[in-house]
Motif scaffolding. Structure first.
Motif, PDB file in Angstrom:
ATOM      1  N   GLU A 117       0.822  -1.205   0.000  1.00 30.35           N
ATOM      2  CA  GLU A 117       0.000   0.000   0.000  1.00 30.35           C
ATOM      3  C   GLU A 117       0.855   1.253   0.000  1.00 30.35           C
ATOM      4  OE1 GLU A 117      -3.195   0.338  -0.199  1.00 30.35           O
ATOM      5  OE2 GLU A 117      -3.800  -1.769  -0.106  1.00 30.35           O
ATOM      6  N   ARG A 118       1.988   1.206   0.699  1.00 31.65           N
ATOM      7  CA  ARG A 118       2.796   2.420   0.845  1.00 31.65           C
ATOM      8  C   ARG A 118       4.080   2.409   0.039  1.00 31.65           C
ATOM      9  NH1 ARG A 118       3.103   2.855   7.299  1.00 31.65           N
ATOM     10  NH2 ARG A 118       3.523   0.626   6.989  1.00 31.65           N
ATOM     11  N   ARG A 129      -5.141  -5.748  -4.446  1.00 31.96           N
ATOM     12  CA  ARG A 129      -3.886  -5.918  -3.719  1.00 31.96           C
ATOM     13  C   ARG A 129      -3.945  -7.018  -2.668  1.00 31.96           C
ATOM     14  NH1 ARG A 129      -0.052  -1.744  -4.358  1.00 31.96           N
ATOM     15  NH2 ARG A 129      -0.794  -0.126  -5.778  1.00 31.96           N
ATOM     16  N   LYS A 171      -6.444  -0.999  -5.720  1.00 35.74           N
ATOM     17  CA  LYS A 171      -6.483  -1.346  -4.302  1.00 35.74           C
ATOM     18  C   LYS A 171      -7.333  -2.579  -4.042  1.00 35.74           C
ATOM     19  CE  LYS A 171      -5.657   3.295  -2.441  1.00 35.74           C
ATOM     20  NZ  LYS A 171      -6.166   4.384  -1.558  1.00 35.74           N
TER      21      LYS A 171
END
Length: 515
Positions: free
Chosen positions: A410-411, A479, A476
């Motif tokens: 995510e980051r 993921r 998203k």
């Protein structure tokens, strides 16, 4: 002063007025004096170069020639022009055919070109090799799947293509099916429902036959009668359907006969190619894991696309003692059956070394290097092995000439920095330091072979940038699924080739998502 009688004056005035209204020639024809010789009132031809064309020709001058038949040379020229036109048409159609690389494309092109040559709107091609080794398929032109299913419900012996497939005699041309005596009732029903009234069928023989076996105009088929050509080389049959009672003329039969001869030879090569691809893909899949293991704390997914000639890319996921997991990807140089065999031996050896000393990836690859140098000194390979502890979310990996893994989260989306090393088999003793890293919860580690990069056709630095961008653009919603991540990367990197066999390079992606 002349004394002109009134009657003559009236006639002259009327003649002038008529000339003004409808033209000189029409007025002269309408107002010609009655009883005058026709030679007096006939329109005179214009003079040419001062010669009065009405002067009678001298006696020694021949009169006007009667219509002469065309010279034999003109007929020959017309015939040659027709032949050149036919050859040009065949050349263009065959060029389109030979550019097809799959059986479905080849059959579809055969139907499309054949429909133009015989003047039919619909047709179907049935591929059924006589040796029984397949592949067997049916392709339609202008027919939906339901229509093809309806035609296939007709008894095989009642259809032209069925008789040709079975090696039974059939004229090929059925100019009026609904009026044909002895037509099977089921065939009549299907023909009436689908709206075709005539058919023209030809066999597809895998071997190119000479012209001595018969002509299309003589027998209705490109290779003589169906009974003359044996079924040993039979690939299938093709049939075109007419909406109205009709049949191709002699010229059309001649053209379609030649075209089908070349098409059958091309389709035979495509059949052999597809069989080879299927066999190689089957062997490759059997050498790879039939299913991925289930290990607590990690989700696994793999995508593997084999080169038609059989590349040597592979992957593996092996449960190890104490809840550990071994992850590996690699590539063997070369292609074909020998590369597949070498890949199988290398993967099996790495599994054995991973069980014995998997917690030390450097030792595993060192043993693999020694084995490769001793058993196959002329071959090189790349490999990456990672020892994973899912409960601790820790990986220790080492690579030999292999591409670095990619972390997708995510980051962050970044490559794992690994030490540079030559491929296996290129050093007298391979050894490179291992790398340890810890993925965050929910992050996915992508292991892949360099075929994914090379298939893009870009330089390696640009290919790495494209892979990074593809991984960073994963939605998203996808993921949390390593399979969806791998599919997204494939679609983004190779958008036009996802549903086709790999051309030039194998592609392997092994995705591990840590919880």
């Amino acid at each position: 002063m002349l004394d002109i009688p009134p009657r003559v004056r009236v006639d002259v005035d009327a003649l002038l007025a008529a000339q003004i209204d409808m033209g000189v020639c029409d007025a002269q024809a309408r107002n010609a004096p009655v009883g005058k010789p026709t030679t007096m009132s006939a329109p005179r031809l214009p003079k040419v170069a001062g010669i009065d064309s009405t002067v009678p020709a001298p006696a020694h001058t021949a009169g006007p020639l009667a219509e002469v038949a065309p010279a034999p040379g003109a007929l020959i020229q017309d015939r040659l022009a027709g032949w050149v036109s036919d050859l040009t048409t065949l050349h263009e159609l065959i060029e389109r055919l030979v550019r097809t690389a799959t059986l479905d494309d080849g059959l579809a092109e055969l139907l499309r070109a054949g429909s133009a040559l015989v003047g039919a709107r619909r047709g179907m091609a049935v591929l059924e090799p006589a040796d029984g080794l397949g592949p067997a398929t049916t392709v339609g032109l202008g027919l939906a799947h339901a229509d093809l299913g309806s035609i296939e419900t007709v008894p095989r012996s009642a259809t032209s293509y069925g008789r040709l497939l079975d090696g039974l005699p059939d004229p090929g041309a059925h100019p009026d099916l609904l009026a044909e005596a002895g037509l099977d009732p089921r065939h009549r029903e299907v023909a009436a429902r689908l709206g075709y009234a005539a058919s023209y069928a030809l066999p597809l023989d895998g071997q190119v036959h000479g012209q001595g076996s018969g002509t299309a105009g003589e027998s209705g088929t490109a290779f003589g009668t169906a009974g003359e050509s044996g079924t040993a080389d039979r690939l299938g049959a093709v049939v075109w359907l007419y909406d109205e009672p009709a049949e191709p003329n002699e010229r059309q039969r001649h053209l379609i006969g030649h075209y089908v001869t070349y098409a059958a030879a091309h389709l035979a090569r495509l059949v052999e190619l597809q069989r080879a691809r299927t066999q190689i893909a089957t062997v490759a899949e059997e050498l790879l894991p039939s299913r991925l293991p289930r290990v607590p704390g990690v989700q696994l997914a793999a995508r593997h696309r084999t080169h038609p000639r059989g590349g040597g890319d592979w992957y593996d996921a092996l449960p190890l003692p104490e809840g550990a997991l071994g992850l590996a990807v690699g590539s063997v140089s070369g292609g074909g059956p020998s590369a597949l065999a070498a890949m199988g031996r290398l993967r099996a050896s790495l599994r054995a070394y991973a069980v014995m000393e998997g917690e030390d990836p450097v030792a595993v690859l060192s043993d693999l290097e020694l084995l490769l140098r001793l058993t196959e000194p002329a071959r090189t390979a790349t490999a990456l092995f990672a020892y994973a502890e899912p409960g601790l979310r820790k990986l220790v990996l080492a690579g030999a000439g292999h591409t670095p893994p990619l972390i997708v989260g995510e980051r962050r989306t970044e490559y794992v920095e690994t030490s540079l090393s030559a491929p296996l088999g290129m050093l007298s003793c391979w050894e490179a330091p291992s790398v340890e890293f810890s993925p965050e919860p929910g992050e996915t580690v992508l292991l892949y072979t360099d075929g994914l990069l090379r298939r893009t056709g870009d330089p390696m630095d640009r290919a790495f940038a494209r892979l990074h961008a593809a991984a960073a653009s994963v939605p998203k919603a996808d993921r949390a699924d390593p399979g969806a991540i791998a599919d997204h990367v494939l679609r983004t990197m190779l958008p036009e080739e996802l549903d086709r066999p790999a051309e030039g390079e194998d592609v392997v992606i092994l995705a591990a998502r840590f919880e």
